[in-house]
Write a protein that holds these residues in place. Structure first.
Motif, PDB file in Angstrom:
ATOM      1  N   GLY A   1      39.670  37.445  34.273  1.00  0.00           N
ATOM      2  CA  GLY A   1      39.233  36.098  33.948  1.00  0.00           C
ATOM      3  C   GLY A   1      40.080  35.026  34.575  1.00  0.00           C
ATOM      4  N   GLU A   2      40.076  33.857  33.950  1.00  0.00           N
ATOM      5  CA  GLU A   2      40.795  32.675  34.424  1.00  0.00           C
ATOM      6  C   GLU A   2      41.987  32.447  33.502  1.00  0.00           C
TER       7      GLU A   2
ATOM      8  N   GLY B   1      48.939  48.436  35.414  1.00  0.00           N
ATOM      9  CA  GLY B   1      48.216  47.331  34.792  1.00  0.00           C
ATOM     10  C   GLY B   1      47.320  46.637  35.804  1.00  0.00           C
ATOM     11  N   GLN B   2      46.218  46.050  35.326  1.00  0.00           N
ATOM     12  CA  GLN B   2      45.263  45.409  36.224  1.00  0.00           C
ATOM     13  C   GLN B   2      45.060  43.945  35.874  1.00  0.00           C
ATOM     14  N   PHE B   3      45.026  43.109  36.907  1.00  0.00           N
ATOM     15  CA  PHE B   3      44.666  41.701  36.758  1.00  0.00           C
ATOM     16  C   PHE B   3      43.584  41.390  37.770  1.00  0.00           C
ATOM     17  N   ILE B   4      42.407  41.031  37.271  1.00  0.00           N
ATOM     18  CA  ILE B   4      41.272  40.699  38.125  1.00  0.00           C
ATOM     19  C   ILE B   4      40.839  39.290  37.748  1.00  0.00           C
ATOM     20  N   GLY B   5      40.983  38.352  38.659  1.00  0.00           N
ATOM     21  CA  GLY B   5      40.585  36.995  38.322  1.00  0.00           C
ATOM     22  C   GLY B   5      41.400  35.971  39.059  1.00  0.00           C
ATOM     23  N   MET B   6      41.638  34.853  38.368  1.00  0.00           N
ATOM     24  CA  MET B   6      42.306  33.733  39.001  1.00  0.00           C
ATOM     25  C   MET B   6      43.352  33.159  38.054  1.00  0.00           C
ATOM     26  N   ARG B   7      44.527  32.934  38.591  1.00  0.00           N
ATOM     27  CA  ARG B   7      45.582  32.275  37.831  1.00  0.00           C
ATOM     28  C   ARG B   7      45.637  30.834  38.300  1.00  0.00           C
TER      29      ARG B   7
END
Length: 128
Positions: A88-89, A101-107
């Protein structure tokens, strides 16, 4: 017995198998083993266990993810463990992702506008 107590921020636990939706506020720390959907806020730390799932708009002091978070997040500190997944955002001061760990989205740097998608949809519907 139930008089005014200072710093009575206890721990809230949402057990595995429990599903809640709507607007939820935790005063203090929360441990999520079940599923939460909607607008969620906390004055403290939220921990999503390996079986836990949150889908929605979340605002908290700190978020530790061992399960799954999907949506928009505003927090001071984000910690994604080796079993965690965040999609997510995200607007946070600091982020830590462990191997696996996974991060899919926008920071984003600025605060996430949690209402922008709702407002945009309303404008399109009104203006046709």
């Amino acid at each position: 017995m139930f008089g005014n107590k200072k710093n009575t921020n206890g721990l809230t636990f949402i057990a595995q198998g429990t599903k809640l939706s709507g607007e939820t506020h935790f005063e203090g720390e929360a441990l999520i083993g079940g599923e939460l959907y909607g607008k969620i806020s906390s004055t403290g730390k939220i921990t999503i266990e390996a079986e836990g799932y949150i889908d929605g708009d979340l605002r908290c002091k700190e978020l530790k993810v061992s399960g799954v978070f999907k949506g928009k997040l505003k927090c001071d500190k984000l910690n994604i463990t080796n079993t965690g997944s965040v999609e997510g955002e995200i607007a946070c001061e600091s982020m830590e992702i462990f191997e696996g760990g996974q991060f899919i989205g926008m920071r984003v740097r600025e605060e996430v506008n949690l209402l922008s998608s709702v407002i945009d949809e309303d404008n399109v519907a009104a203006n046709g």
